[in-house]
Design a protein around this motif. Structure first.
Motif, PDB file in Angstrom:
ATOM      1  N   GLN A   9       2.267 -12.552  -2.026  1.00 43.53           N
ATOM      2  CA  GLN A   9       2.472 -11.233  -2.629  1.00 43.53           C
ATOM      3  C   GLN A   9       1.745 -11.090  -3.976  1.00 43.53           C
ATOM      4  OE1 GLN A   9       2.983  -8.550  -1.283  1.00 43.53           O
ATOM      5  NE2 GLN A   9       5.149  -7.984  -1.289  1.00 43.53           N
ATOM      6  N   PRO A  10       1.844 -12.047  -4.888  1.00 43.54           N
ATOM      7  CA  PRO A  10       1.050 -11.916  -6.124  1.00 43.54           C
ATOM      8  C   PRO A  10      -0.449 -11.801  -5.850  1.00 43.54           C
ATOM      9  CG  PRO A  10       2.719 -13.608  -6.395  1.00 43.54           C
ATOM     10  CD  PRO A  10       2.752 -13.216  -4.955  1.00 43.54           C
ATOM     11  N   VAL A  11      -0.941 -12.555  -4.865  1.00 38.25           N
ATOM     12  CA  VAL A  11      -2.371 -12.496  -4.538  1.00 38.25           C
ATOM     13  C   VAL A  11      -2.733 -11.126  -3.971  1.00 38.25           C
ATOM     14  CG1 VAL A  11      -4.167 -13.409  -3.016  1.00 38.25           C
ATOM     15  CG2 VAL A  11      -2.610 -14.980  -4.196  1.00 38.25           C
ATOM     16  N   ILE A  12      -1.928 -10.625  -3.042  1.00 42.87           N
ATOM     17  CA  ILE A  12      -2.194  -9.302  -2.461  1.00 42.87           C
ATOM     18  C   ILE A  12      -2.197  -8.229  -3.539  1.00 42.87           C
ATOM     19  CG2 ILE A  12      -1.239  -7.490  -0.975  1.00 42.87           C
ATOM     20  CD1 ILE A  12      -0.268  -9.651   0.918  1.00 42.87           C
ATOM     21  N   LEU A  13      -1.170  -8.247  -4.400  1.00 42.41           N
ATOM     22  CA  LEU A  13      -1.064  -7.225  -5.445  1.00 42.41           C
ATOM     23  C   LEU A  13      -2.229  -7.316  -6.430  1.00 42.41           C
ATOM     24  CD1 LEU A  13       2.778  -7.333  -6.099  1.00 42.41           C
ATOM     25  CD2 LEU A  13       1.474  -5.470  -5.048  1.00 42.41           C
ATOM     26  N   ALA A  14      -2.647  -8.528  -6.766  1.00 39.14           N
ATOM     27  CA  ALA A  14      -3.778  -8.691  -7.674  1.00 39.14           C
ATOM     28  C   ALA A  14      -5.060  -8.160  -7.052  1.00 39.14           C
ATOM     29  CB  ALA A  14      -3.938 -10.164  -8.039  1.00 39.14           C
ATOM     30  N   LEU A  15      -5.287  -8.469  -5.784  1.00 39.67           N
ATOM     31  CA  LEU A  15      -6.498  -7.988  -5.102  1.00 39.67           C
ATOM     32  C   LEU A  15      -6.489  -6.468  -4.957  1.00 39.67           C
ATOM     33  CD1 LEU A  15      -6.885 -10.710  -2.307  1.00 39.67           C
ATOM     34  CD2 LEU A  15      -8.280 -10.419  -4.365  1.00 39.67           C
ATOM     35  N   LEU A  16      -5.335  -5.901  -4.618  1.00 41.20           N
ATOM     36  CA  LEU A  16      -5.244  -4.447  -4.502  1.00 41.20           C
ATOM     37  C   LEU A  16      -5.493  -3.780  -5.859  1.00 41.20           C
ATOM     38  CD1 LEU A  16      -2.176  -3.945  -2.118  1.00 41.20           C
ATOM     39  CD2 LEU A  16      -4.600  -3.621  -1.589  1.00 41.20           C
ATOM     40  N   TYR A  17      -4.965  -4.390  -6.916  1.00 40.55           N
ATOM     41  CA  TYR A  17      -5.166  -3.845  -8.263  1.00 40.55           C
ATOM     42  C   TYR A  17      -6.649  -3.857  -8.628  1.00 40.55           C
ATOM     43  CZ  TYR A  17      -4.892  -3.402 -13.342  1.00 40.55           C
ATOM     44  OH  TYR A  17      -5.066  -3.001 -14.635  1.00 40.55           O
ATOM     45  N   LEU A  18      -7.321  -4.980  -8.359  1.00 44.02           N
ATOM     46  CA  LEU A  18      -8.748  -5.081  -8.669  1.00 44.02           C
ATOM     47  C   LEU A  18      -9.561  -4.100  -7.834  1.00 44.02           C
ATOM     48  CD1 LEU A  18      -9.141  -8.960  -8.938  1.00 44.02           C
ATOM     49  CD2 LEU A  18      -9.255  -7.293 -10.812  1.00 44.02           C
ATOM     50  N   PHE A  19      -9.251  -4.026  -6.556  1.00 46.15           N
ATOM     51  CA  PHE A  19      -9.987  -3.123  -5.663  1.00 46.15           C
ATOM     52  C   PHE A  19      -9.803  -1.677  -6.098  1.00 46.15           C
ATOM     53  CE2 PHE A  19     -10.178  -0.469  -1.832  1.00 46.15           C
ATOM     54  CZ  PHE A  19     -11.448  -0.797  -1.363  1.00 46.15           C
ATOM     55  N   HIS A  20      -8.572  -1.318  -6.437  1.00 50.77           N
ATOM     56  CA  HIS A  20      -8.280   0.052  -6.847  1.00 50.77           C
ATOM     57  C   HIS A  20      -9.009   0.408  -8.139  1.00 50.77           C
ATOM     58  CE1 HIS A  20      -5.966   3.714  -7.554  1.00 50.77           C
ATOM     59  NE2 HIS A  20      -5.747   3.286  -8.790  1.00 50.77           N
TER      60      HIS A  20
ATOM     61  N   LEU B 233       0.829  -1.210   0.000  1.00 49.27           N
ATOM     62  CA  LEU B 233       0.000   0.000   0.000  1.00 49.27           C
ATOM     63  C   LEU B 233       0.862   1.258   0.000  1.00 49.27           C
ATOM     64  CD1 LEU B 233      -2.791  -1.067   2.514  1.00 49.27           C
ATOM     65  CD2 LEU B 233      -3.088  -0.619   0.068  1.00 49.27           C
ATOM     66  N   ALA B 234       1.968   1.207   0.731  1.00 48.79           N
ATOM     67  CA  ALA B 234       2.853   2.373   0.801  1.00 48.79           C
ATOM     68  C   ALA B 234       3.648   2.554  -0.491  1.00 48.79           C
ATOM     69  CB  ALA B 234       3.803   2.238   1.989  1.00 48.79           C
ATOM     70  N   GLU B 235       4.178   1.465  -1.031  1.00 52.67           N
ATOM     71  CA  GLU B 235       5.070   1.554  -2.183  1.00 52.67           C
ATOM     72  C   GLU B 235       4.321   1.736  -3.505  1.00 52.67           C
ATOM     73  OE1 GLU B 235       8.511   1.540  -2.672  1.00 52.67           O
ATOM     74  OE2 GLU B 235       8.500   2.031  -0.538  1.00 52.67           O
ATOM     75  N   PHE B 236       3.224   1.014  -3.667  1.00 57.99           N
ATOM     76  CA  PHE B 236       2.546   1.006  -4.969  1.00 57.99           C
ATOM     77  C   PHE B 236       1.323   1.910  -5.021  1.00 57.99           C
ATOM     78  CE2 PHE B 236       4.599  -3.217  -4.607  1.00 57.99           C
ATOM     79  CZ  PHE B 236       5.533  -3.064  -5.629  1.00 57.99           C
TER      80      PHE B 236
END
Length: 236
Positions: free
Chosen positions: A216-227, A30-33
């Motif tokens: 990490q891939p799962v977290i990043l994918a979920l954050l991308y979809l949510f965003h 969340l902080a970096e991306f």
């Protein structure tokens, strides 16, 4: 250890470490991306990540006193660590992962197997743990001309790695785990018996490497979809 020889408290503790790791990496992402004002280099978030790492290292040392597959597991962790270094280097240029925790743990397991560290007496293990930690503190004050000895903890002031656990001082934590394993699980009857680990936390602990590789891939994918879903909702 096979399934029937697993120890519930170790799996449960490792599951807690997995949860802490996920929370730390969520804050980091969340902080970096997504540029949220989350300080992951100090305070609660930082110590959440370090608590997870210390737990993994300590539990690896404890578990290695009960396992006969340290050589296999050590090689597997080192190879996965190299794979992560390559993939991240391609996907996110500049995101160095030099001697990350998988490579460190793999190296500890190899050393434990080759040097038969589990056969050392408890006082010797405790002394070696203290020496390793003190050596790491001393090494951290040395500014090297290069970073060839980074796995040992000797670097220069320009060294950077997003995940870095050198042999010194962190092998001191692994050696402490070896000592605790010899102390707590000295008697075979203390940990024999059937255990399936059906509770969710122990399940995470049993599959900690798989979760580590995938979270990490799962977290990043979920954050991308949510965003992006929220972004689309804001469009007129």
């Amino acid at each position: 250890m096979n399934t029937k020889q697993r120890i519930r408290e170790i799996d449960f503790a490792r599951g807690i470490a997995v949860i802490l790791m996920i929370l730390f990496h969520l804050a980091y992402d969340l902080a970096e991306f997504y540029k949220l004002p989350l300080d992951y280099q100090s305070g609660l978030i930082y110590y959440t990540g370090k608590t997870a790492a210390v737990s993994f290292i300590l539990l690896s040392g404890i578990s290695s006193t009960l396992s006969t597959t340290s050589l296999y597991r050590g090689c597997k962790l080192i190879l996965w660590g190299i794979a992560i270094w390559i993939v991240l280097g391609i996907a996110i240029p500049g995101s160095n992962v030099i001697f990350g925790i998988l490579q460190f743990l793999g190296s500890c397991l190899l050393l434990q197997h080759l040097l038969k560290l589990h056969r050392l007496q408890l006082p010797v293990l405790l002394l070696a743990s203290a020496v390793s930690i003190c050596t790491g503190v001393a090494f951290s004050r040395i500014n090297m001309p290069g970073n060839l000895l980074a796995p040992l903890g000797l670097t220069n002031e320009n060294f950077f790695s997003v995940d870095y656990y050198p042999i010194f001082p962190w092998s001191g934590v692994f050696l402490l785990g070896l000592a605790l394993g010899k102390l707590i699980y000295a008697q075979p009857h203390r940990w024999s018996g059937s255990y399936q680990g059906h509770d969710p936390i122990s399940f995470l602990g049993r599959h900690s490497l798989t979760v580590y590789l995938l979270h990490q891939p799962v977290i990043l994918a979920l954050l991308y979809l949510f965003h992006n879903v929220n972004y689309l909702k804001c469009l007129p």
